[in-house]
Design an enzyme around this catalytic site. Structure first.
Site, short mmCIF file in Angstrom:
data_model
loop_
_atom_site.label_atom_id
_atom_site.label_comp_id
_atom_site.label_asym_id
_atom_site.label_seq_id
_atom_site.Cartn_x
_atom_site.Cartn_y
_atom_site.Cartn_z
N TYR A 159 0.42 0.51 4.58
CA TYR A 159 -0.13 -0.60 3.80
C TYR A 159 -0.88 -1.58 4.69
O TYR A 159 -2.03 -1.95 4.41
CB TYR A 159 0.99 -1.31 3.05
CG TYR A 159 0.50 -2.31 2.02
CD1 TYR A 159 0.05 -1.89 0.77
CD2 TYR A 159 0.49 -3.68 2.29
CE1 TYR A 159 -0.40 -2.80 -0.17
CE2 TYR A 159 0.04 -4.59 1.36
CZ TYR A 159 -0.40 -4.15 0.13
OH TYR A 159 -0.85 -5.05 -0.80
N SER A 187 -5.24 -8.11 1.69
CA SER A 187 -3.89 -8.68 1.67
C SER A 187 -3.69 -9.50 2.93
O SER A 187 -4.37 -9.27 3.95
CB SER A 187 -2.85 -7.56 1.63
OG SER A 187 -1.54 -8.05 1.86
#
Length: 252
Positions: free
Chosen positions: A156, A143
């Site tokens: 995350y 990401s």
């Protein structure tokens, strides 16, 4: 889609029932690959893969954090299609938006297990089969949040950053065995998970789209085209890299 670029290849894709994982599955099938999908949502995955074509797909339900499940998926791919030469580690979960002191320990551990440990397990069990096939590719979906921080997203961001590092080490460890390993880092993509977080796609586009210089969220099929590039011979001089497809998010 890029027809024929992956003809004759067999891929295992985790987190394949929806969003980016399903889009990559569809793109791989359209490019000629045969695809095994692994996802906890077995019924949803089965329905989606049936639509892609029974001859080119195999849907498997299971938890990617469990070593025996992952090993079974690898063995099933080889049993069904004769080999395995592509792996896409895409399974991911999110945690509540909060500061570290407010984050439940179990939420932290679950993020580590699903986002990071599953990529380790998939690579561990898939690599011997990829070697037997004469080489291939591993793509780890990270990401843009692996390169930048975001408030309230400690788990995350940490796991996605770790995935980028895992990809680099795997690339170095297996370069001499004709196995290339790269990470793929999307920006904000209009998937069901993101839309659920914001309540609707228009809200998600309005609130997070402007964070991207292109002025909008990405679409899953755009990210899938990047995965086809990494899996194909178009990227033969590329390993240990992070392909950032974030609409310019990290360029600010």
């Amino acid at each position: 889609m890029q027809e024929g670029k992956l003809t004759g290849r067999v891929a295992l894709i985790s987190g394949a029932a929806q969003g980016i994982g399903l889009a990559i599955s569809a793109a791989f099938v359209a490019s000629g690959a045969r695809v095994v999908g692994l996802d906890l949502q077995e019924d949803k995955l089965g329905a989606a893969y049936s639509a892609l074509g029974a001859d080119q797909t195999l849907a498997m339900g299971g938890d990617v954090t469990q070593p025996e499940i992952v090993q079974d998926a690898v063995e099933a791919a080889v049993a069904q299609f004769g080999k395995l030469d592509l792996l896409v580690c895409n399974a991911a979960t999110t945690t509540p938006l909060c500061k570290v002191e407010e984050l439940d320990v179990e939420d932290w551990r679950r993020a580590l297990d699903v986002n990071l440990t599953s990529a380790f397990l998939l690579s561990k069990f898939a690599l011997p089969e990829i070697r037997r096939s004469g080489g291939g590719n591993i793509i780890i979906v990270a990401s843009q949040m692996g390169s930048v921080g975001w408030m309230g997203q400690s788990a995350y961001c940490s796991t996605k950053g770790a995935l980028i590092q895992l990809g680099k080490v795997l690339a170095l460890d297996y370069a001499k065995e004709n196995i290339r390993v790269n990470t793929l880092s999307p920006g904000g993509v209009a998937t069901d998970r993101l839309i659920n977080r914001y309540g609707s796609e228009p809200t998600a586009q309005a609130e997070w789209g402007p964070m991207h210089p292109v002025g909008r969220l990405g679409q899953a099929d755009e990210i899938a085209r990047g995965a086809v590039f990494l899996a194909s011979d178009d990227s033969t001089f590329m390993t240990g890299s992070d392909l950032v497809m974030d609409g310019g998010y990290t360029a600010w």
